[in-house]
Design a protein around this motif. Structure first.
Motif, PDB file in Angstrom:
ATOM      1  N   CYS A   1     101.491  98.243 -44.275  1.00 20.74           N
ATOM      2  CA  CYS A   1     101.109  97.106 -45.123  1.00 20.74           C
ATOM      3  C   CYS A   1     100.420  96.025 -44.302  1.00 20.74           C
ATOM      4  N   LEU A   2     100.958  95.732 -43.118  1.00 21.57           N
ATOM      5  CA  LEU A   2     100.315  94.756 -42.248  1.00 21.57           C
ATOM      6  C   LEU A   2      98.921  95.222 -41.865  1.00 21.57           C
ATOM      7  N   ALA A   3      98.787  96.490 -41.505  1.00 25.79           N
ATOM      8  CA  ALA A   3      97.478  97.024 -41.133  1.00 25.79           C
ATOM      9  C   ALA A   3      96.501  96.944 -42.297  1.00 25.79           C
ATOM     10  N   ALA A   4      96.970  97.283 -43.500  1.00 29.53           N
ATOM     11  CA  ALA A   4      96.094  97.225 -44.668  1.00 29.53           C
ATOM     12  C   ALA A   4      95.665  95.795 -44.955  1.00 29.53           C
ATOM     13  N   ALA A   5      96.598  94.845 -44.870  1.00 30.78           N
ATOM     14  CA  ALA A   5      96.256  93.444 -45.115  1.00 30.78           C
ATOM     15  C   ALA A   5      95.216  92.961 -44.116  1.00 30.78           C
ATOM     16  N   CYS A   6      95.382  93.328 -42.845  1.00 34.27           N
ATOM     17  CA  CYS A   6      94.409  92.920 -41.828  1.00 34.27           C
ATOM     18  C   CYS A   6      93.051  93.542 -42.099  1.00 34.27           C
ATOM     19  N   ASP A   7      93.031  94.834 -42.417  1.00 31.07           N
ATOM     20  CA  ASP A   7      91.757  95.514 -42.669  1.00 31.07           C
ATOM     21  C   ASP A   7      91.061  94.947 -43.905  1.00 31.07           C
ATOM     22  N   ILE A   8      91.832  94.704 -44.946  1.00 35.16           N
ATOM     23  CA  ILE A   8      91.254  94.166 -46.183  1.00 35.16           C
ATOM     24  C   ILE A   8      90.673  92.781 -45.930  1.00 35.16           C
ATOM     25  N   GLN A   9      91.444  91.917 -45.261  1.00 35.77           N
ATOM     26  CA  GLN A   9      90.934  90.569 -45.032  1.00 35.77           C
ATOM     27  C   GLN A   9      89.742  90.571 -44.081  1.00 35.77           C
ATOM     28  N   ALA A  10      89.753  91.455 -43.100  1.00 27.74           N
ATOM     29  CA  ALA A  10      88.622  91.537 -42.167  1.00 27.74           C
ATOM     30  C   ALA A  10      87.344  91.994 -42.855  1.00 27.74           C
ATOM     31  N   SER A  11      87.454  92.660 -44.006  1.00 31.07           N
ATOM     32  CA  SER A  11      86.277  93.134 -44.725  1.00 31.07           C
ATOM     33  C   SER A  11      85.558  92.031 -45.486  1.00 31.07           C
TER      34      SER A  11
ATOM     35  N   TRP B   1      97.696  88.376 -36.576  1.00 31.88           N
ATOM     36  CA  TRP B   1      98.486  89.205 -37.490  1.00 31.88           C
ATOM     37  C   TRP B   1      98.668  90.609 -36.933  1.00 31.88           C
ATOM     38  N   ARG B   2      97.589  91.201 -36.472  1.00 35.40           N
ATOM     39  CA  ARG B   2      97.660  92.586 -35.993  1.00 35.40           C
ATOM     40  C   ARG B   2      98.663  92.734 -34.858  1.00 35.40           C
ATOM     41  N   ALA B   3      98.824  91.691 -34.082  1.00 34.28           N
ATOM     42  CA  ALA B   3      99.731  91.753 -32.933  1.00 34.28           C
ATOM     43  C   ALA B   3     101.196  91.724 -33.337  1.00 34.28           C
ATOM     44  N   LYS B   4     101.482  91.486 -34.611  1.00 34.66           N
ATOM     45  CA  LYS B   4     102.862  91.339 -35.049  1.00 34.66           C
ATOM     46  C   LYS B   4     103.545  92.656 -35.401  1.00 34.66           C
TER      47      LYS B   4
ATOM     48  N   ALA C   1      90.308  76.194 -48.860  1.00 28.79           N
ATOM     49  CA  ALA C   1      89.371  76.105 -47.742  1.00 28.79           C
ATOM     50  C   ALA C   1      90.093  75.841 -46.431  1.00 28.79           C
ATOM     51  N   GLN C   2      91.288  75.266 -46.513  1.00 26.50           N
ATOM     52  CA  GLN C   2      92.085  75.000 -45.313  1.00 26.50           C
ATOM     53  C   GLN C   2      92.800  76.262 -44.823  1.00 26.50           C
ATOM     54  N   ALA C   3      92.888  77.280 -45.674  1.00 30.01           N
ATOM     55  CA  ALA C   3      93.507  78.566 -45.315  1.00 30.01           C
ATOM     56  C   ALA C   3      92.413  79.529 -44.883  1.00 30.01           C
ATOM     57  N   LEU C   4      91.728  79.189 -43.806  1.00 30.35           N
ATOM     58  CA  LEU C   4      90.552  79.932 -43.380  1.00 30.35           C
ATOM     59  C   LEU C   4      90.970  81.077 -42.461  1.00 30.35           C
ATOM     60  N   ALA C   5      90.779  82.301 -42.948  1.00 29.11           N
ATOM     61  CA  ALA C   5      91.149  83.492 -42.175  1.00 29.11           C
ATOM     62  C   ALA C   5      90.020  83.821 -41.207  1.00 29.11           C
ATOM     63  N   THR C   6      90.162  83.383 -39.987  1.00 26.91           N
ATOM     64  CA  THR C   6      89.188  83.644 -38.938  1.00 26.91           C
ATOM     65  C   THR C   6      89.519  84.957 -38.236  1.00 26.91           C
ATOM     66  N   PRO C   7      88.577  85.535 -37.492  1.00 31.70           N
ATOM     67  CA  PRO C   7      88.899  86.743 -36.717  1.00 31.70           C
ATOM     68  C   PRO C   7      90.079  86.536 -35.777  1.00 31.70           C
ATOM     69  N   GLU C   8      90.215  85.355 -35.210  1.00 32.61           N
ATOM     70  CA  GLU C   8      91.327  85.083 -34.307  1.00 32.61           C
ATOM     71  C   GLU C   8      92.662  85.135 -35.044  1.00 32.61           C
ATOM     72  N   ARG C   9      92.710  84.604 -36.235  1.00 31.72           N
ATOM     73  CA  ARG C   9      93.965  84.615 -36.991  1.00 31.72           C
ATOM     74  C   ARG C   9      94.311  86.030 -37.461  1.00 31.72           C
ATOM     75  N   ILE C  10      93.319  86.810 -37.837  1.00 30.31           N
ATOM     76  CA  ILE C  10      93.595  88.196 -38.221  1.00 30.31           C
ATOM     77  C   ILE C  10      94.102  88.977 -37.010  1.00 30.31           C
TER      78      ILE C  10
END
Length: 304
Positions: A211-221, A203-206, A191-200
């Motif tokens: 693979c990075l794009a897929a991870a961001c898209d998957i988590q955003a879903s 990631w995208r900015a990195k 629960a402390q590892a909360l993937a918020t839109p801001e944190r995703i």
């Protein structure tokens, strides 16, 4: 030297991020990926694991495993992961699975490895339990077991139980009885590892890797967790990987852990006693969330 590991999983959105993290971690030598039905059934979880392995450009063998728990049948969670397990994010198809079933592959790796192997379980524990229950002496070849499983208090699939523990509590009990060091990433920790839109977005900015794009898209879903106030979705499974490579991000405490096996409303509950009984596990307690997401983003950005 990198730590030899076997990743046992059921991809699953958070499994997908955990697998990519493991592939991007030079501290780990991933000897195999073994797959159970779990989140969305074996046909989908196996295809997802194969696709993620190919996406990352790694040559790790992927073995099909259990399509059901030791008792009964798996009940999937498409509400979280989508019917395909990856939130509708389409990846290029992977190759063919490696020959042999998961439990046989786990036993073979344990026998043949020059060094003890760490088992990382981020799905129902069926494959790992089958391997150790059918050849108990191989437990001596297990360095440690890291699990995303269990909860101190309320569950996420029933009021009593966390999904992985509930999916095959008998298998989890076998791992706890194997006599090896077990670490739990529980719901309270994840629960402390909360993937918020801001944190995703961070990631995208990195980078611009696939693979990075897929991870961001998957988590955003993943739909925001109402259990956690709707601010984001907990990123469960990477916790069991990152605690091996970056233990400084976590605190933990010893506990005596048992799992409820009886039929009824408490089935799958993990009873974590901090004050009584001989400790048989360490339970991750707190997480440096900013450090966690920073490392994840940096690692994912190193992949193709």
């Amino acid at each position: 030297m990198p730590r030899p590991v076997i990743i046992d999983c059921d991809p699953g959105t958070d499994d997908a991020v955990a697998l990519l993290l493991a592939f991007a971690s030079p501290e780990l030598d991933v000897r195999a990926v073994t797959v159970a039905g779990g989140n969305v059934g074996l046909a989908r979880t196996l295809a997802n694991a194969l696709a993620l392995t190919r996406l990352a450009g790694v040559s790790v063998p992927v073995h099909a495993g259990a399509d059901r728990p030791l008792l009964g049948a798996f009940t999937g969670e498409p509400r979280v992961h989508g019917p395909d397990g990856l939130g509708g994010i389409v990846l290029p198809p992977g190759g063919a699975p490696a020959p042999g079933i998961a439990a046989d592959a786990i036993r073979a790796i344990l026998r043949q490895s020059a060094d003890p192997v760490t088992l990382v379980g981020i799905g129902p524990a069926t494959n790992l339990a089958l391997a150790l229950a059918t050849e108990p002496a191989l437990a001596e070849r297990v360095a440690a077991i890291a699990l995303m499983s269990g909860a101190w208090a309320e569950g996420n699939v029933t009021p009593a139980a966390e999904f992985n523990a509930w999916s095959d509590p008998e298998a989890l009990a076998i791992l706890l009885a194997a006599g090896r060091p077990v670490t739990f990433a529980t719901l309270e920790l994840t629960a402390q590892a909360l993937a918020t839109p801001e944190r995703i977005a961070q990631w995208r900015a990195k980078g611009t890797g696939r693979c990075l794009a897929a991870a961001c898209d998957i988590q955003a879903s993943v739909p925001p967790s109402q259990r956690l106030g709707g601010r984001g979705a907990p990123l469960h499974d990477p916790c069991a990987v990152l605690c091996l490579t970056h233990p400084r991000l976590f605190t933990s405490r010893p506990a005596h852990v048992q799992v409820e096996l009886a039929a009824g409303i408490s089935r799958g509950r993990t009873v974590m006693n901090r004050w009584g009984g001989v400790p048989n596990a360490r339970v991750l307690d707190t997480l440096d969330a900013d450090g966690f997401f920073a490392v994840l983003g940096e690692r994912l950005a190193t992949l193709p």
